[in-house]
Design a protein around this motif. Structure first.
Motif, PDB file in Angstrom:
ATOM      1  N   VAL A   1       0.849  -1.188   0.000  1.00 45.13           N
ATOM      2  CA  VAL A   1       0.000   0.000   0.000  1.00 45.13           C
ATOM      3  C   VAL A   1       0.885   1.239   0.000  1.00 45.13           C
ATOM      4  O   VAL A   1       1.758   1.383   0.844  1.00 45.13           O
ATOM      5  CB  VAL A   1      -0.929   0.015   1.233  1.00 45.13           C
ATOM      6  CG1 VAL A   1      -1.739   1.306   1.261  1.00 45.13           C
ATOM      7  CG2 VAL A   1      -1.848  -1.192   1.218  1.00 45.13           C
ATOM      8  N   THR A   2       0.675   2.112  -0.971  1.00 45.56           N
ATOM      9  CA  THR A   2       1.400   3.383  -1.041  1.00 45.56           C
ATOM     10  C   THR A   2       0.387   4.516  -1.103  1.00 45.56           C
ATOM     11  O   THR A   2      -0.807   4.299  -1.362  1.00 45.56           O
ATOM     12  CB  THR A   2       2.307   3.442  -2.279  1.00 45.56           C
ATOM     13  OG1 THR A   2       1.479   3.421  -3.463  1.00 45.56           O
ATOM     14  CG2 THR A   2       3.266   2.252  -2.321  1.00 45.56           C
TER      15      THR A   2
ATOM     16  N   THR B   1      -9.080   5.366  -3.922  1.00 46.45           N
ATOM     17  CA  THR B   1     -10.144   6.270  -3.464  1.00 46.45           C
ATOM     18  C   THR B   1     -10.929   6.816  -4.647  1.00 46.45           C
ATOM     19  O   THR B   1     -12.167   6.840  -4.634  1.00 46.45           O
ATOM     20  CB  THR B   1      -9.542   7.433  -2.652  1.00 46.45           C
ATOM     21  OG1 THR B   1      -8.805   6.907  -1.546  1.00 46.45           O
ATOM     22  CG2 THR B   1     -10.636   8.353  -2.129  1.00 46.45           C
ATOM     23  N   LEU B   2     -10.219   7.248  -5.681  1.00 45.50           N
ATOM     24  CA  LEU B   2     -10.878   7.774  -6.875  1.00 45.50           C
ATOM     25  C   LEU B   2     -11.727   6.694  -7.542  1.00 45.50           C
ATOM     26  O   LEU B   2     -12.875   6.949  -7.945  1.00 45.50           O
ATOM     27  CB  LEU B   2      -9.832   8.297  -7.859  1.00 45.50           C
ATOM     28  CG  LEU B   2     -10.371   8.844  -9.194  1.00 45.50           C
ATOM     29  CD1 LEU B   2     -11.310  10.024  -8.964  1.00 45.50           C
ATOM     30  CD2 LEU B   2      -9.213   9.239 -10.116  1.00 45.50           C
ATOM     31  N   ILE B   3     -11.181   5.480  -7.638  1.00 44.74           N
ATOM     32  CA  ILE B   3     -11.920   4.381  -8.265  1.00 44.74           C
ATOM     33  C   ILE B   3     -13.195   4.077  -7.486  1.00 44.74           C
ATOM     34  O   ILE B   3     -14.266   3.865  -8.075  1.00 44.74           O
ATOM     35  CB  ILE B   3     -11.043   3.115  -8.361  1.00 44.74           C
ATOM     36  CG1 ILE B   3      -9.921   3.335  -9.385  1.00 44.74           C
ATOM     37  CG2 ILE B   3     -11.879   1.894  -8.745  1.00 44.74           C
ATOM     38  CD1 ILE B   3      -8.900   2.216  -9.423  1.00 44.74           C
TER      39      ILE B   3
ATOM     40  N   LEU C   1      -7.987   6.923   1.129  1.00 44.27           N
ATOM     41  CA  LEU C   1      -7.645   8.187   1.773  1.00 44.27           C
ATOM     42  C   LEU C   1      -8.886   8.731   2.468  1.00 44.27           C
ATOM     43  O   LEU C   1      -9.965   8.785   1.884  1.00 44.27           O
ATOM     44  CB  LEU C   1      -7.154   9.198   0.731  1.00 44.27           C
ATOM     45  CG  LEU C   1      -5.867   8.836  -0.019  1.00 44.27           C
ATOM     46  CD1 LEU C   1      -5.502   9.969  -0.976  1.00 44.27           C
ATOM     47  CD2 LEU C   1      -4.726   8.576   0.950  1.00 44.27           C
ATOM     48  N   THR C   2      -8.722   9.120   3.710  1.00 46.89           N
ATOM     49  CA  THR C   2      -9.853   9.616   4.484  1.00 46.89           C
ATOM     50  C   THR C   2      -9.519  10.961   5.118  1.00 46.89           C
ATOM     51  O   THR C   2      -8.353  11.302   5.323  1.00 46.89           O
ATOM     52  CB  THR C   2     -10.257   8.631   5.602  1.00 46.89           C
ATOM     53  OG1 THR C   2      -9.148   8.475   6.508  1.00 46.89           O
ATOM     54  CG2 THR C   2     -10.627   7.276   5.018  1.00 46.89           C
TER      55      THR C   2
ATOM     56  N   ALA D   1     -12.288  10.604   1.449  1.00 46.31           N
ATOM     57  CA  ALA D   1     -11.829  11.946   1.099  1.00 46.31           C
ATOM     58  C   ALA D   1     -12.627  12.539  -0.058  1.00 46.31           C
ATOM     59  O   ALA D   1     -12.929  13.737  -0.073  1.00 46.31           O
ATOM     60  CB  ALA D   1     -10.345  11.907   0.751  1.00 46.31           C
ATOM     61  N   GLY D   2     -12.987  11.688  -1.030  1.00 45.44           N
ATOM     62  CA  GLY D   2     -13.741  12.182  -2.180  1.00 45.44           C
ATOM     63  C   GLY D   2     -15.102  12.706  -1.790  1.00 45.44           C
ATOM     64  O   GLY D   2     -15.500  13.816  -2.186  1.00 45.44           O
TER      65      GLY D   2
END
Length: 335
Positions: A111-112, A120-122, A199-200, A206-207
């Protein structure tokens, strides 16, 4: 007592969870955005009058919004809508199949930050894609339209109108989300990252945090906010969603997307306003003639869609008991 505590906890998270559209932070930012719009327009009225018009917030339609919101909130707190969320099952089945086809031991990638950002975008795009098609199908299906017509019968728009949704619509949306999100998660686990690490911000995706923060509550409101023709090919602005609620024929079945306008652009349902338009909300027929409010009470809001849908399935017209029942919502504004 456990049920009361569950409802209290859910009510608290409604205002304090950053994943909620009604979080205090998001509401405060929304007020700031409206203040900026009010100031930019030359302060046409007092600010409180501008942001909270009495004729909108005391309208009978908004009172039904509040009642539907409360019922759906309680159903959600009891886990009614979560009963059809089975994305983990889809992930397990598909991931197991992919690993078996690989014919070798599963070696997940590290995980990077970059992979988490891409994941997240997906996930946001997948969820939005599922919501687009749920929305599209409810407009195009004569059987499903009665359940979505509850949302469109709102004659005024306030932030609570987002929850003016029939439970059947929510269940179908959750079913489609379970399939779409489950497939996307399995593919990401197999191809991209070893665990779903999104990402949160404050514990929220986040999104969706950014979506809720910057204008989501204005989508159902009287305040016009356009992003301009370039961005409105990518993101759905509050103005574009207000257009989706319009009675005008040229607006029928446009702007189905929630976050992204890309799906509308790709599938030919995108409408981009050239300037601010005067809109009338509610249900109209294919000629744009407004139909009498079919959901004037909470009972009508929850029961009538079942009756209208059954009529479409069976072809058996209901017995009309009074003149005010003579008109029913069309199967879809588009005939």
């Amino acid at each position: 007592m456990d049920l009361i505590r569950e409802i209290s906890a859910s009510f608290g998270s409604l205002f304090w969870s950053w994943g909620s559209r009604f979080a205090i932070l998001h509401l405060c930012v929304c007020v700031f955005i409206v203040y900026a719009i009010w100031h930019f327009r030359g302060r046409p009225t007092g600010f409180l009058r501008f942001i909270f018009p009495r004729e909108i917030y005391f309208h009978r339609s908004n009172l039904v919004d509040i009642q539907v919101f409360l019922v759906n909130f309680v159903l959600g707190a009891f886990g009614f809508f979560g009963a059809v969320l089975f994305a983990p099952v889809v992930v397990d089945i598909l991931l197991t199949k992919l690993i078996s086809l690989q014919g070798a031991a599963f070696q997940p990638l590290d995980v990077t930050w970059g992979r988490s950002a891409l994941a997240t975008l997906i996930m946001v795009m997948t969820a939005d894609f599922c919501k687009y098609w749920t929305h599209y199908l409810h407009h195009e299906s004569r059987v499903l339209w009665p359940f979505h017509s509850l949302h469109h019968s709102a004659e005024v728009l306030t932030p609570l109108t987002v929850s003016r949704i029939h439970p059947v619509y929510i269940l179908i949306r959750n079913l489609m989300m379970s399939l779409g999100v489950g497939i996307a998660q399995a593919l990401m686990l197999f191809l991209l990252i070893g665990k779903i690490d999104l990402l949160t911000i404050g514990g929220a995706n986040a999104g969706y945090f950014l979506f809720n923060l910057f204008g989501a509550n204005l989508r159902h409101s009287h305040v016009w906010l356009s992003f301009g023709p370039v961005l409105e090919h990518i993101f759905i602005s509050p103005a574009q969603h207000q257009i989706h609620h319009s009675c005008a024929v040229k607006h029928h079945n446009k702007n189905y997307g929630e976050v992204f306008a890309l799906w509308d652009w790709i599938f030919g349902t995108l409408y981009i306003p050239k300037a601010e338009e005067k809109l009338e909300f509610g249900i109209a027929d294919a000629q744009g003639v407004k139909i009498e409010q079919p959901h004037a009470t909470l009972k009508d809001a929850f029961i009538r869609p079942f009756l209208d849908s059954f009529e479409e399935v069976s072809g058996m017209p209901r017995i009309q008991r009074s003149p005010d029942k003579d008109q029913k919502p069309s199967a879809s504004p588009k005939q």
